[in-house]
Design a protein around this motif. Structure first.
Motif, PDB file in Angstrom:
ATOM      1  N   ASN A 153       1.955   9.109  -6.324  1.00 53.53           N
ATOM      2  CA  ASN A 153       2.574  10.421  -6.224  1.00 53.53           C
ATOM      3  C   ASN A 153       3.516  10.690  -7.396  1.00 53.53           C
ATOM      4  O   ASN A 153       3.608  11.825  -7.882  1.00 53.53           O
ATOM      5  CB  ASN A 153       3.330  10.552  -4.904  1.00 53.53           C
ATOM      6  CG  ASN A 153       3.869  11.941  -4.682  1.00 53.53           C
ATOM      7  OD1 ASN A 153       5.011  12.230  -5.012  1.00 53.53           O
ATOM      8  ND2 ASN A 153       3.025  12.820  -4.144  1.00 53.53           N
ATOM      9  N   VAL A 154       4.210   9.668  -7.871  1.00 50.10           N
ATOM     10  CA  VAL A 154       5.067   9.814  -9.051  1.00 50.10           C
ATOM     11  C   VAL A 154       4.214  10.187 -10.265  1.00 50.10           C
ATOM     12  O   VAL A 154       4.619  11.013 -11.093  1.00 50.10           O
ATOM     13  CB  VAL A 154       5.861   8.519  -9.309  1.00 50.10           C
ATOM     14  CG1 VAL A 154       6.537   8.566 -10.678  1.00 50.10           C
ATOM     15  CG2 VAL A 154       6.895   8.304  -8.222  1.00 50.10           C
ATOM     16  N   ILE A 155       3.042   9.572 -10.363  1.00 47.86           N
ATOM     17  CA  ILE A 155       2.119   9.924 -11.448  1.00 47.86           C
ATOM     18  C   ILE A 155       1.776  11.412 -11.377  1.00 47.86           C
ATOM     19  O   ILE A 155       1.769  12.124 -12.387  1.00 47.86           O
ATOM     20  CB  ILE A 155       0.848   9.062 -11.372  1.00 47.86           C
ATOM     21  CG1 ILE A 155       1.172   7.601 -11.722  1.00 47.86           C
ATOM     22  CG2 ILE A 155      -0.238   9.599 -12.301  1.00 47.86           C
ATOM     23  CD1 ILE A 155       0.037   6.638 -11.484  1.00 47.86           C
ATOM     24  N   SER A 156       1.508  11.880 -10.173  1.00 47.74           N
ATOM     25  CA  SER A 156       1.197  13.300  -9.981  1.00 47.74           C
ATOM     26  C   SER A 156       2.381  14.183 -10.369  1.00 47.74           C
ATOM     27  O   SER A 156       2.210  15.216 -11.027  1.00 47.74           O
ATOM     28  CB  SER A 156       0.800  13.542  -8.525  1.00 47.74           C
ATOM     29  OG  SER A 156       0.530  14.900  -8.288  1.00 47.74           O
ATOM     30  N   GLN A 157       3.603  13.774  -9.979  1.00 49.48           N
ATOM     31  CA  GLN A 157       4.792  14.540 -10.346  1.00 49.48           C
ATOM     32  C   GLN A 157       5.012  14.546 -11.851  1.00 49.48           C
ATOM     33  O   GLN A 157       5.416  15.567 -12.430  1.00 49.48           O
ATOM     34  CB  GLN A 157       6.021  13.956  -9.648  1.00 49.48           C
ATOM     35  CG  GLN A 157       6.038  14.119  -8.144  1.00 49.48           C
ATOM     36  CD  GLN A 157       7.302  13.551  -7.537  1.00 49.48           C
ATOM     37  OE1 GLN A 157       8.413  13.827  -7.996  1.00 49.48           O
ATOM     38  NE2 GLN A 157       7.155  12.729  -6.515  1.00 49.48           N
ATOM     39  N   ALA A 158       4.764  13.395 -12.496  1.00 50.99           N
ATOM     40  CA  ALA A 158       4.938  13.320 -13.949  1.00 50.99           C
ATOM     41  C   ALA A 158       3.982  14.258 -14.667  1.00 50.99           C
ATOM     42  O   ALA A 158       4.360  14.935 -15.638  1.00 50.99           O
ATOM     43  CB  ALA A 158       4.723  11.876 -14.414  1.00 50.99           C
ATOM     44  N   ILE A 168       0.831  -1.202   0.000  1.00 50.78           N
ATOM     45  CA  ILE A 168       0.000   0.000   0.000  1.00 50.78           C
ATOM     46  C   ILE A 168       0.869   1.258   0.000  1.00 50.78           C
ATOM     47  O   ILE A 168       0.622   2.206  -0.752  1.00 50.78           O
ATOM     48  CB  ILE A 168      -0.958   0.001   1.205  1.00 50.78           C
ATOM     49  CG1 ILE A 168      -2.063  -1.049   1.005  1.00 50.78           C
ATOM     50  CG2 ILE A 168      -1.588   1.379   1.408  1.00 50.78           C
ATOM     51  CD1 ILE A 168      -2.978  -1.213   2.204  1.00 50.78           C
ATOM     52  N   VAL A 169       1.904   1.275   0.840  1.00 53.20           N
ATOM     53  CA  VAL A 169       2.794   2.440   0.871  1.00 53.20           C
ATOM     54  C   VAL A 169       3.536   2.582  -0.450  1.00 53.20           C
ATOM     55  O   VAL A 169       3.685   3.689  -0.987  1.00 53.20           O
ATOM     56  CB  VAL A 169       3.784   2.327   2.043  1.00 53.20           C
ATOM     57  CG1 VAL A 169       4.774   3.478   2.032  1.00 53.20           C
ATOM     58  CG2 VAL A 169       3.036   2.292   3.367  1.00 53.20           C
ATOM     59  N   PHE A 170       3.992   1.459  -1.012  1.00 54.37           N
ATOM     60  CA  PHE A 170       4.687   1.488  -2.295  1.00 54.37           C
ATOM     61  C   PHE A 170       3.748   2.009  -3.379  1.00 54.37           C
ATOM     62  O   PHE A 170       4.153   2.802  -4.242  1.00 54.37           O
ATOM     63  CB  PHE A 170       5.180   0.086  -2.655  1.00 54.37           C
ATOM     64  CG  PHE A 170       6.358   0.084  -3.588  1.00 54.37           C
ATOM     65  CD1 PHE A 170       6.216   0.472  -4.903  1.00 54.37           C
ATOM     66  CD2 PHE A 170       7.610  -0.317  -3.152  1.00 54.37           C
ATOM     67  CE1 PHE A 170       7.294   0.467  -5.769  1.00 54.37           C
ATOM     68  CE2 PHE A 170       8.695  -0.313  -4.000  1.00 54.37           C
ATOM     69  CZ  PHE A 170       8.539   0.076  -5.325  1.00 54.37           C
ATOM     70  N   LEU A 171       2.497   1.581  -3.349  1.00 57.09           N
ATOM     71  CA  LEU A 171       1.511   2.038  -4.320  1.00 57.09           C
ATOM     72  C   LEU A 171       1.264   3.540  -4.187  1.00 57.09           C
ATOM     73  O   LEU A 171       1.150   4.252  -5.194  1.00 57.09           O
ATOM     74  CB  LEU A 171       0.203   1.269  -4.121  1.00 57.09           C
ATOM     75  CG  LEU A 171      -0.987   1.664  -5.000  1.00 57.09           C
ATOM     76  CD1 LEU A 171      -0.665   1.465  -6.476  1.00 57.09           C
ATOM     77  CD2 LEU A 171      -2.217   0.858  -4.610  1.00 57.09           C
ATOM     78  N   ALA A 172       1.201   4.037  -2.955  1.00 59.85           N
ATOM     79  CA  ALA A 172       1.000   5.469  -2.742  1.00 59.85           C
ATOM     80  C   ALA A 172       2.146   6.274  -3.346  1.00 59.85           C
ATOM     81  O   ALA A 172       1.923   7.349  -3.929  1.00 59.85           O
ATOM     82  CB  ALA A 172       0.879   5.757  -1.244  1.00 59.85           C
ATOM     83  N   ILE A 173       3.351   5.766  -3.240  1.00 59.00           N
ATOM     84  CA  ILE A 173       4.500   6.460  -3.824  1.00 59.00           C
ATOM     85  C   ILE A 173       4.385   6.496  -5.343  1.00 59.00           C
ATOM     86  O   ILE A 173       4.681   7.514  -5.980  1.00 59.00           O
ATOM     87  CB  ILE A 173       5.807   5.780  -3.381  1.00 59.00           C
ATOM     88  CG1 ILE A 173       6.039   6.043  -1.887  1.00 59.00           C
ATOM     89  CG2 ILE A 173       6.992   6.270  -4.196  1.00 59.00           C
ATOM     90  CD1 ILE A 173       7.250   5.364  -1.322  1.00 59.00           C
ATOM     91  N   GLN A 174       3.923   5.402  -5.953  1.00 54.64           N
ATOM     92  CA  GLN A 174       3.757   5.388  -7.410  1.00 54.64           C
ATOM     93  C   GLN A 174       2.673   6.369  -7.862  1.00 54.64           C
ATOM     94  O   GLN A 174       2.814   7.019  -8.898  1.00 54.64           O
ATOM     95  CB  GLN A 174       3.419   3.972  -7.886  1.00 54.64           C
ATOM     96  CG  GLN A 174       4.509   2.952  -7.647  1.00 54.64           C
ATOM     97  CD  GLN A 174       5.863   3.403  -8.156  1.00 54.64           C
ATOM     98  OE1 GLN A 174       5.998   3.805  -9.314  1.00 54.64           O
ATOM     99  NE2 GLN A 174       6.871   3.347  -7.293  1.00 54.64           N
TER     100      GLN A 174
END
Length: 470
Positions: free
Chosen positions: A138-143, A130-136
């Protein structure tokens, strides 16, 4: 042009991803097919799926950004470490002849040690994913922020909905085909970006080498490469901690393989292509460093975007989206399997209430995606996600890795043995972080704790003469 073209590229990519996911959806009536397919995937498909799910967008963003502040030891070992992880799992996969019919790591632990170790393994794995998914997410948001300054949350939510749709409805088949598509995207764009950064340097290779020789961090002596610290314990523990990266979504590839032999080949081939990917990423950061050696880390991606043509800005965004989505869908799917099959499937009251495990998995995917998205988009909480991931990764490895490896190597024992080992491992990790780490230096006690777990299990088994489960 600077706004419409990148946005159009993003929209086209998301639509194509949705179409591929929808058209590869199959009607599943058997949970095994939904979870791991029919185990008839080609080796090439499994290699691509493994690499796509392993290389998240954060790897590209982080490794390019932190290059100037890293010593050569950490830079060069980024090249080797991922290959070592895959080689370790390849060795284990070749010995899983009696375990490959399982659906997940928790099931393997449960078949060997019993119900409670299985549920503990599933719980820690779910928190980690779940934490790893949240980071991904957030990466989508940064992209997306790279290309457009408005409606970031809207497109991030839309992207999460798209990967939820094909992950929920299509299961592992839809995930596999979309991962192939997303891998083709980022595996094509990253080398092109590497070449662009090289051309932007504008120096011949001889001049580049001469420049690097003047930089202290690039001293290539063997002592600096393998043992760059006065305390020799630090790099040794770092090398050994590679084993702690045996995480559940990566191991799903073993269970999807038709045989241990195929799984072994998949991870061997992945080790090679992993080196290719990480080499390109490190070269991007190297060329930026050569061109702008004093550029702060926070400005590196702005420089990269400014050094590429306007249309390529959208392609960089799509590359990050492809890496993040292909990782996120596998984390979603694996966590849903562990919730519906390993956790709720072991609770009699839940089984009486809902015997449809596919339905439970789909509900779990929806709930996990919502939770991860809230974690990713809530600013005050996201600042702690990276440290949370490191902590949960250590806890997961300390609890799971030793019992799993012992099970693969043929060790069979009882629930009490496994629980004693898990408890010992956690206590060792606590003692290390509380009293020992400040004496030996800033290194993880993960491997020491994993070893303590294994020793405790073996000691308990042979001293008390506990009979293994049948």
């Amino acid at each position: 042009m600077s706004f419409e073209a990148p946005l159009l590229i993003i929209v086209v990519f998301l639509l194509l991803t949705l179409l591929i996911g929808v058209f590869t959806i199959r009607r599943h009536t058997i949970f095994r097919e939904y979870a791991i397919g029919n185990r008839q995937f080609s080796t090439a498909t499994l290699v691509i799926t493994l690499l796509a799910s392993y290389y998240g967008g954060g790897i590209l963003i982080r490794n390019v950004s932190i290059f100037p502040s890293n010593r050569f030891f950490w830079i060069i070992w980024q090249f080797f470490i991922n290959g070592l992880i895959f080689l370790t799992i390849s060795w284990l996969a070749g010995r899983m002849h009696k375990l490959t019919y399982h659906l997940s790591m928790p099931e393997t632990i449960g078949r060997v040690y019993g119900k409670y170790p299985r549920m503990i393994t599933a719980l820690t794995g779910i928190f980690y994913l779940i934490v790893f998914l949240a980071i991904q997410i957030n990466v989508i948001s940064q992209a997306i922020r790279i290309c457009i300054a408005s409606d970031i949350h809207t497109i991030t939510i839309l992207t999460t909905i798209i990967l939820c749709i094909y992950t929920m409805l299509g299961g592992i088949h839809a995930i596999t085909f979309t991962d192939v598509w997303q891998f083709i995207i980022f595996f094509s764009i990253i080398p092109i970006l590497t070449w662009m950064m090289f051309k932007n340097v504008g120096k011949p290779a001889a001049e580049i080498i001469s420049f690097l020789q003047t930089q202290k961090k690039f001293e290539l002596s063997m002592s600096n490469l393998f043992f760059p610290f006065n305390n020799k314990l630090l790099p040794i523990l770092y090398y050994l901690s590679v084993i702690a990266n045996i995480e559940p979504s990566v191991m799903q590839i073993v269970y999807m393989s038709s045989s241990p032999s195929q799984a072994r080949k998949v991870f061997l081939y992945a080790a090679f292509f992993s080196c290719v990917i990480i080499t390109c990423i490190l070269l991007i950061s190297l060329f930026v460093f050569i061109k702008m050696p004093d550029l702060p880390s926070v400005e590196i991606w702005n420089y990269v975007l400014a050094s590429t043509p306007p249309y390529f800005k959208g392609l960089i965004c799509v590359c990050l989206l492809a890496m993040a989505m292909s990782t996120a869908d596998s984390k979603l799917h694996t966590s849903a399997i562990m919730i519906s099959y390993d956790l709720l499937g072991n609770m009699r009251s839940i089984k009486r209430f809902c015997s449809d495990q596919i339905l439970l998995a789909r509900i779990a995917i929806l709930l996990i995606a919502i939770l991860a998205m809230l974690l990713a988009l809530y600013k005050n909480f996201f600042a702690h996600l990276t440290s949370m991931l490191l902590s949960i990764t250590c806890i997961y490895a300390v609890i799971v890795v030793a019992p799993f490896i012992l099970a693969v190597l043929g060790f069979r024992s009882t629930t009490r043995t496994a629980l004693m080992g898990m408890t010992t491992g956690l206590l060792t990790l606590f003692v290390w972080n509380k009293w020992i780490s400040h004496m030996v230096g800033p290194t993880s006690g993960t491997f020491i704790s994993i070893a303590a777990n294994a020793v405790s299990m073996l000691t308990a088994h042979y001293i008390y003469g506990q009979r293994p489960r049948r």
